[in-house]
Design a protein around this motif. Structure first.
Motif, PDB file in Angstrom:
ATOM      1  N   MET A 135     -35.210  18.285 -37.133  1.00  0.00           N
ATOM      2  CA  MET A 135     -35.834  19.540 -37.505  1.00  0.00           C
ATOM      3  C   MET A 135     -34.752  20.538 -37.894  1.00  0.00           C
ATOM      4  SD  MET A 135     -38.648  21.670 -35.419  1.00  0.00           S
ATOM      5  CE  MET A 135     -38.497  20.425 -34.194  1.00  0.00           C
ATOM      6  N   ASN A 136     -34.993  21.229 -38.979  1.00  0.00           N
ATOM      7  CA  ASN A 136     -33.994  22.185 -39.407  1.00  0.00           C
ATOM      8  C   ASN A 136     -34.191  23.505 -38.686  1.00  0.00           C
ATOM      9  OD1 ASN A 136     -32.037  23.540 -40.672  1.00  0.00           O
ATOM     10  ND2 ASN A 136     -33.095  23.717 -42.638  1.00  0.00           N
ATOM     11  N   ARG A 137     -33.238  23.868 -37.830  1.00  0.00           N
ATOM     12  CA  ARG A 137     -33.320  25.102 -37.081  1.00  0.00           C
ATOM     13  C   ARG A 137     -32.467  26.197 -37.695  1.00  0.00           C
ATOM     14  NH1 ARG A 137     -35.369  24.582 -32.111  1.00  0.00           N
ATOM     15  NH2 ARG A 137     -36.107  22.503 -31.629  1.00  0.00           N
ATOM     16  N   PHE A 138     -31.862  25.922 -38.854  1.00  0.00           N
ATOM     17  CA  PHE A 138     -31.005  26.915 -39.458  1.00  0.00           C
ATOM     18  C   PHE A 138     -31.870  27.845 -40.298  1.00  0.00           C
ATOM     19  CE2 PHE A 138     -27.896  28.609 -42.427  1.00  0.00           C
ATOM     20  CZ  PHE A 138     -26.956  29.033 -41.524  1.00  0.00           C
ATOM     21  N   SER A 139     -32.245  28.974 -39.713  1.00  0.00           N
ATOM     22  CA  SER A 139     -33.213  29.828 -40.372  1.00  0.00           C
ATOM     23  C   SER A 139     -32.515  30.961 -41.114  1.00  0.00           C
ATOM     24  CB  SER A 139     -34.139  30.405 -39.318  1.00  0.00           C
ATOM     25  OG  SER A 139     -33.359  31.161 -38.417  1.00  0.00           O
ATOM     26  N   TRP A 140     -33.325  31.802 -41.711  1.00  0.00           N
ATOM     27  CA  TRP A 140     -32.765  32.977 -42.391  1.00  0.00           C
ATOM     28  C   TRP A 140     -32.066  33.889 -41.402  1.00  0.00           C
ATOM     29  CZ3 TRP A 140     -34.323  37.657 -40.590  1.00  0.00           C
ATOM     30  CH2 TRP A 140     -35.509  37.673 -39.843  1.00  0.00           C
ATOM     31  N   PHE A 141     -32.554  33.879 -40.150  1.00  0.00           N
ATOM     32  CA  PHE A 141     -31.939  34.736 -39.131  1.00  0.00           C
ATOM     33  C   PHE A 141     -30.479  34.338 -38.909  1.00  0.00           C
ATOM     34  CE2 PHE A 141     -30.698  35.311 -34.696  1.00  0.00           C
ATOM     35  CZ  PHE A 141     -30.848  36.684 -34.572  1.00  0.00           C
ATOM     36  N   ASN A 142     -30.266  33.007 -38.785  1.00  0.00           N
ATOM     37  CA  ASN A 142     -28.901  32.545 -38.592  1.00  0.00           C
ATOM     38  C   ASN A 142     -28.035  32.865 -39.784  1.00  0.00           C
ATOM     39  OD1 ASN A 142     -29.593  31.508 -36.125  1.00  0.00           O
ATOM     40  ND2 ASN A 142     -30.142  29.516 -36.971  1.00  0.00           N
ATOM     41  N   ALA A 143     -28.596  32.666 -40.967  1.00  0.00           N
ATOM     42  CA  ALA A 143     -27.824  32.934 -42.176  1.00  0.00           C
ATOM     43  C   ALA A 143     -27.429  34.404 -42.241  1.00  0.00           C
ATOM     44  CB  ALA A 143     -28.642  32.547 -43.416  1.00  0.00           C
ATOM     45  N   THR A 144     -28.371  35.275 -41.882  1.00  0.00           N
ATOM     46  CA  THR A 144     -28.072  36.707 -41.921  1.00  0.00           C
ATOM     47  C   THR A 144     -26.996  37.059 -40.903  1.00  0.00           C
ATOM     48  OG1 THR A 144     -30.441  36.927 -42.239  1.00  0.00           O
ATOM     49  CG2 THR A 144     -29.187  38.955 -42.038  1.00  0.00           C
ATOM     50  N   SER A 145     -27.147  36.560 -39.676  1.00  0.00           N
ATOM     51  CA  SER A 145     -26.174  36.964 -38.663  1.00  0.00           C
ATOM     52  C   SER A 145     -24.788  36.433 -39.012  1.00  0.00           C
ATOM     53  CB  SER A 145     -26.607  36.512 -37.270  1.00  0.00           C
ATOM     54  OG  SER A 145     -26.681  35.122 -37.201  1.00  0.00           O
ATOM     55  N   LEU A 146     -24.726  35.235 -39.601  1.00  0.00           N
ATOM     56  CA  LEU A 146     -23.415  34.716 -39.990  1.00  0.00           C
ATOM     57  C   LEU A 146     -22.817  35.560 -41.109  1.00  0.00           C
ATOM     58  CD1 LEU A 146     -23.582  30.819 -39.936  1.00  0.00           C
ATOM     59  CD2 LEU A 146     -22.440  32.370 -38.383  1.00  0.00           C
ATOM     60  N   THR A 147     -23.642  35.895 -42.107  1.00  0.00           N
ATOM     61  CA  THR A 147     -23.135  36.670 -43.236  1.00  0.00           C
ATOM     62  C   THR A 147     -22.620  38.025 -42.757  1.00  0.00           C
ATOM     63  OG1 THR A 147     -24.929  35.649 -44.456  1.00  0.00           O
ATOM     64  CG2 THR A 147     -23.685  37.361 -45.588  1.00  0.00           C
ATOM     65  N   LEU A 148     -23.448  38.728 -41.972  1.00  0.00           N
ATOM     66  CA  LEU A 148     -23.041  40.045 -41.492  1.00  0.00           C
ATOM     67  C   LEU A 148     -21.809  39.941 -40.592  1.00  0.00           C
ATOM     68  CD1 LEU A 148     -26.463  41.758 -40.705  1.00  0.00           C
ATOM     69  CD2 LEU A 148     -24.911  42.196 -42.610  1.00  0.00           C
ATOM     70  N   GLY A 149     -21.816  38.946 -39.724  1.00  0.00           N
ATOM     71  CA  GLY A 149     -20.708  38.779 -38.792  1.00  0.00           C
ATOM     72  C   GLY A 149     -19.388  38.559 -39.505  1.00  0.00           C
ATOM     73  N   PHE A 150     -19.419  37.644 -40.474  1.00  0.00           N
ATOM     74  CA  PHE A 150     -18.165  37.355 -41.167  1.00  0.00           C
ATOM     75  C   PHE A 150     -17.768  38.495 -42.102  1.00  0.00           C
ATOM     76  CE2 PHE A 150     -19.048  33.050 -39.687  1.00  0.00           C
ATOM     77  CZ  PHE A 150     -17.822  32.791 -39.109  1.00  0.00           C
ATOM     78  N   ALA A 151     -18.753  39.210 -42.611  1.00  0.00           N
ATOM     79  CA  ALA A 151     -18.422  40.391 -43.415  1.00  0.00           C
ATOM     80  C   ALA A 151     -17.692  41.400 -42.537  1.00  0.00           C
ATOM     81  CB  ALA A 151     -19.686  41.009 -43.996  1.00  0.00           C
ATOM     82  N   PHE A 152     -18.195  41.607 -41.327  1.00  0.00           N
ATOM     83  CA  PHE A 152     -17.563  42.532 -40.388  1.00  0.00           C
ATOM     84  C   PHE A 152     -16.132  42.097 -40.076  1.00  0.00           C
ATOM     85  CE2 PHE A 152     -16.993  43.668 -35.770  1.00  0.00           C
ATOM     86  CZ  PHE A 152     -16.771  45.019 -35.978  1.00  0.00           C
ATOM     87  N   LEU A 153     -15.949  40.772 -39.887  1.00  0.00           N
ATOM     88  CA  LEU A 153     -14.621  40.279 -39.532  1.00  0.00           C
ATOM     89  C   LEU A 153     -13.635  40.401 -40.690  1.00  0.00           C
ATOM     90  CD1 LEU A 153     -15.131  37.029 -37.398  1.00  0.00           C
ATOM     91  CD2 LEU A 153     -13.959  39.101 -36.712  1.00  0.00           C
ATOM     92  N   TYR A 154     -14.132  40.204 -41.905  1.00  0.00           N
ATOM     93  CA  TYR A 154     -13.200  40.069 -43.021  1.00  0.00           C
ATOM     94  C   TYR A 154     -13.101  41.276 -43.929  1.00  0.00           C
ATOM     95  CZ  TYR A 154     -11.883  35.490 -41.707  1.00  0.00           C
ATOM     96  OH  TYR A 154     -11.333  34.462 -41.011  1.00  0.00           O
ATOM     97  N   LEU A 155     -14.169  42.099 -43.985  1.00  0.00           N
ATOM     98  CA  LEU A 155     -14.154  43.211 -44.927  1.00  0.00           C
ATOM     99  C   LEU A 155     -12.949  44.150 -44.720  1.00  0.00           C
ATOM    100  CD1 LEU A 155     -16.069  43.429 -47.202  1.00  0.00           C
ATOM    101  CD2 LEU A 155     -17.340  45.181 -45.981  1.00  0.00           C
TER     102      LEU A 155
END
Lengths: 298, 384, 271
Positions: free
Chosen positions: C1-21
């Protein structure tokens, strides 16, 4: 073979005794000494040439005066309390920011995980100082954040963020985020997916399965991450001195100023001793959590 | 249902709802296909499973048996086709709303909860009053004989006990259908055999329908009322264990279930379902039977179980089939001995004898010339 | 079952943006022509040129590099010994104190470590300079090395050493020929860790350095206290670049090693 074993043990042992334990005992001793306008700026100094009498005289002059001084001047109490408060609050924020990232990483496709992990570790290898410095340009009055918000018309006046406690929180969350993500990710990644399926099979919705299974099982990672952020933050110096303002009180900064600006070594030493005493409790709790985790893994 | 009221011991003879056209199946797969990307895990399967059955899905790893079961649990959705549970289409019903429960291969016991809490987990979700939950947990603990261990954590009990916790937890909600994914795979052989009987016992006591996935043919044969043999996403044969063993419909099934000798040849009809099989140049043709009508010269496989092949030092004239050979190898297994006999054309045929006497008669030994013989109905003539 | 939802994608995107921006902005603005750091005035490598003309920075970089090489090498030797003692030496008097001294510096606030070492150096009359920084850095980074190496030693199959002894190797040979090659990756990452810690350290170096031995972080810190400067941006970009290349190279090398190993294992199965 025994001589070799002795050397193997003795060399690192002696090194640590000489450069870790002895210096710490010196700090303890100086914290009990009196401030003096001499070099070194404290009395008494131990003079072994005077033999036993000298040692007795030395002991007799040690007292808790500096510690009493710390209790009388409320600057120190406030600094300790404010350090604890800043450390605790920023630990909570770091957890709230870090958990979803760790969760997203653990749920990402397996082929992606090493890359994501590397992306979390990479800032850790980058200079701490530079990562804190990067925020000065962002948060300052004419900084990028204010430029951006004003160009969008969200604010008319630049916000004052730099040199406030807010900037200190941002700086702590930013620099310590990897320490929160890594242990939580480690526990989540190890978690067997079939546990979540079992929870759903037994009637849980996805959200209740998260609270009833995922969170309890990542508890040890959460605890480890929180301590890894909390413990070093208490004694933090670079972030409050670069991002904080004059009203930012943190004990690491106080110690630094006491030592370099006021040249009051006995008081600085007393500050250090109390700071260590404060840290002993979370450190012991952290060790216990690690121990428990190791035992659980058998 | 009529079957349910009958005494359980008579079940083996009486329980056969699949032969009764008026019985409504509990589960119906209708043209179900499941693809993962370009890989077809389940290829157009239609299958009925009846209430109170102990149904085994058997096949090698990767044959799709686990996928088929996970679709029942709601963990996978079919790409095509429908699945009916009790007459209701289950498409779109998430696992937590299904009247099915699953026992996971890894057991998936919650490590942070003790055994009683693990068993109570599903009951708590169902908003049952507390005292009823406690009573049900006690009942389940008693059923799997784990009452003394109720407050231990899963890692503090043995593998066999963990298996029973997983079973109790899955049964606690009294599901219509219990799914068992390789439930005994992690146990050692002796414990596995004991547990097989326990499983059957519990299935009878609770009257729950069990669907079990296994790659172990002995396990499937022991526990199941019917076995479905799968290969590459397709059902090869669905039948009772004895039918699967004695009348396999293909060399795949014959070979997968138990030990078998397969001799390839060309058929010549002798009438009344009897065929002559020409298997080697200059050798006497073999005799076999099948219900299928075969043309002269059709390519066939004669499948004979080793225990139906007799071995002797002289030609037993009385038997329909007899071939000479030399003993290549002898495997002594205690209760039985298996002789590997090399025929004139180089093929190896296995013959099994039961060691009914304590002192083995060693009148047949390595490199001895011997005769293998079997009756005309001992072997099955297969076309694929 | 694919548990990788939009929520995970969003938190990863925002998180890494915060780390790298923040770092990305820093790098971009290091190529800014203007002296006013926050106002973009066109692309230029001017500040890199000025940085290379700045002798004070170059001297500090040279001091830092020497300190880092010496202290990380020394720390690796001592840390590996300490790890071996912790995992293999069994019981000896004072073992608890020893392991305490290994773990304590990891959680000790830098201000305390720095202060205590300074007081020691003054007490024994050692002049502050490169030597004192090396001693200080060695002491706290050897503890990190020993943690990294001991975690590898713990998972190490002891029977390999016993096999070497059984085949006639002396204990020292067994260590040199069997143990060391197997724990080598941990020793190397321990060295790298010690090296970065030393490069990075501001607080302890501030306490233990003398007037003639200013390290790069001390230099950066005193410049940064006065606010953002384009030269520091350029310097940061260079440091970020070096670390990025280093980490990516290391991860590619280890990934290749893993892939090669898997391929060899598969090949071995097929024959």
């Amino acid at each position: 073979m025994n001589a070799r074993r002795l050397i193997l043990i003795a060399v690192p042992y002696m090194w640590l005794l000489a450069l870790f334990l002895v210096p710490f005992l010196i700090v303890l001793k100086i914290s009990l000494s009196d401030t003096a306008l001499s070099i070194p700026p404290y009395t008494p100094t131990l003079d072994l040439s005077q033999g036993w009498e000298g040692l007795k005289a030395f002991w007799a002059e040690l007292d808790f005066e500096n510690f009493i001084f710390l209790t009388e001047d409320d600057l120190y109490w406030k600094a300790y309390l404010s350090s604890l408060k800043i450390a605790a609050l920023s630990t909570c924020i770091t957890l709230l920011v870090g958990y979803p990232i760790a969760y997203g990483m653990a749920r990402a496709d397996e082929s992606w995980r090493p890359t994501l992990l590397m992306l979390v570790i990479l800032p850790f290898w980058t200079s701490f100082l530079i990562r804190v410095y990067a925020w000065i340009g962002i948060l300052s009055g004419e900084g990028y954040l204010n430029q951006f918000l004003m160009s969008l018309g969200i604010i008319g006046e630049p916000l004052t963020i730099l040199n406030t406690n807010t900037a200190v929180y941002i700086g702590i969350v930013y620099t310590y985020l990897p320490f929160m993500i890594l242990p939580i990710y480690a526990t989540l990644e190890k978690m067997d997916d079939s546990l979540l399926e079992a929870a759903e099979d037994l009637g849980c919705s996805r959200i209740s399965a998260f609270w009833l299974v995922t969170v309890p099982l990542s508890k040890s990672g959460i605890i480890a991450g929180c301590f890894l952020v909390f413990i070093p933050t208490i004694g933090e110096f670079v972030i409050p001195s670069l991002l904080g303002g004059s009203q930012t009180l943190m004990i690491g900064k106080v110690l630094w100023e006491e030592f370099f600006s006021n040249r009051d070594w006995p008081v600085a030493s007393a500050v250090a001793v109390i700071l260590l005493l404060i840290l002993v409790i979370p450190i012991i709790l952290f060790q216990r959590n690690e121990q428990k985790q190791r035992e659980a893994e058998g | 249902m009529a079957q349910a009221t009958k005494p359980q011991r008579a079940k083996a003879e009486a329980f056969a709802p699949w032969q009764d056209a008026s019985t409504r199946p509990l589960i119906e797969f209708r043209g179900v296909t499941k693809r993962f990307g370009t890989f077809t895990a389940i290829d157009d399967i239609s299958l009925d499973i009846y209430a109170k059955e102990f149904f085994a899905l058997l096949g090698p790893s990767g044959c799709g048996k686990t996928t088929l079961m996970r679709m029942l649990g709601g963990f996978e959705t079919p790409t095509e086709g429908t699945i009916l549970l009790d007459g209701q289409d289950v498409a779109g019903v998430p696992p937590n709303r299904r009247a099915t429960n699953m026992m996971f291969q890894s057991y998936a016991l919650f490590p942070h909860l003790d055994i009683a809490e693990n068993i109570a987990f599903g009951l708590r979700r169902a908003k049952i009053p507390k005292d009823q939950i406690a009573a049900r947990v006690d009942e389940m603990l008693k059923l799997v004989q784990l009452t003394p261990y109720r407050s231990r954590k899963p890692h503090q009990v043995s593998g066999g006990q963990r298996q029973r916790v997983a079973l109790a937890r899955a049964l606690a909600r009294a599901p219509k259908l219990l799914l068992l994914d390789e439930p005994l795979g992690a146990l050692d052989k002796k414990l596995r055999q004991e547990t097989q009987f326990e499983l059957m016992d519990i299935q009878e006591k609770t009257g729950t329908t069990f669907v079990i996935v296994t790659h172990d043919q002995e396990e499937a044969m022991t526990v199941a009322s019917r076995v479905a043999v799968m290969d590459h996403g397709k059902l090869v044969q669905v039948a009772t264990p004895d039918a699967i063993y004695e009348t396999p419909n293909s060399t795949y099934v014959a070979d997968f279930i138990g030990d078998v000798n397969i001799i390839e040849g060309a058929a010549t009809p002798l009438g009344e379902g009897r065929y002559e099989i020409h298997w080697a140049e200059g050798a006497t043709p073999l005799i076999g039977t099948t219900d299928e009508a075969l043309a002269t010269g059709a390519k066939v496989y004669l499948a004979i179980r080793p225990e139906k092949v007799a071995i002797s030092t002289e030609n037993p004239e009385s038997r329909a089939n007899a071939v000479p050979g030399t003993v290549h190898d002898i495997a002594y297994l205690g209760n039985i001995s298996t002789y590997h006999v090399e025929l004139a054309n180089g093929a190896i045929v296995k013959a099994q004898t039961a060691n009914t006497h304590r002192i083995a008669r060693r009148d047949i030994t390595w490199d001895d010339p011997v005769w293998l013989s079997w009756t005309d109905t001992a072997g099955v003539v297969l076309t694929r | 079952m694919n548990r990788f939802s939009w929520f995970n994608a969003t938190s990863l995107t925002l998180g890494f943006a915060f780390l790298y921006l923040p770092m990305v902005i820093l790098v971009i603005y290091s190529f800014n022509e203007s002296k006013l750091v926050t106002v973009w005035a066109g692309f230029s490598t001017r500040w890199y040129g000025e940085l290379l003309q700045n002798d004070a920075f170059l001297d500090a970089a040279w001091v830092t590099l020497r300190v880092a090489v010496f202290s990380s090498t020394l720390a690796t030797v001592l840390g590996t010994m300490a790890a071996y003692v912790l995992v293999r030496a069994g019981r000896f008097p004072g073992r608890t104190l020893f392991s305490g001294m290994i773990y304590a510096p990891l959680v000790m606030p830098e201000v305390i470590t720095g202060l205590s070492l300074l007081l020691l150096f003054i007490g024994i009359g050692l002049d502050r300079g490169i030597l004192t920084i090396v001693l200080a850095h060695t002491t706290f980074s050897m503890c990190y090395v020993s943690v990294v190496v001991s975690s590898r030693l713990v998972s190490f199959d002891r029977s390999l050493e016993e096999a070497a002894l059984d085949l006639g190797a002396t204990p020292f040979d067994a260590f040199r020929l069997v143990t060391l090659p197997i724990i080598a990756p941990a020793v190397i990452s321990g060295w790298l860790l010690a090296f970065t810690l030393s490069l990075d350290d501001l607080v302890i170096a501030s306490f233990t350095s003398g007037p003639s031995s200013t390290t790069l972080p001390i230099k950066i810190f005193s410049a940064v206290r006065l606010g953002v400067s384009p030269e520091i941006n350029a310097l940061s970009t260079i440091l970020i670049g070096i670390v990025t290349i280093g980490v990516i190279t290391a991860s590619l090398v280890s990934k290749r090693a893993v892939i090669r190993r898997q391929r060899e294992e598969q090949a071995a199965f097929q024959t």
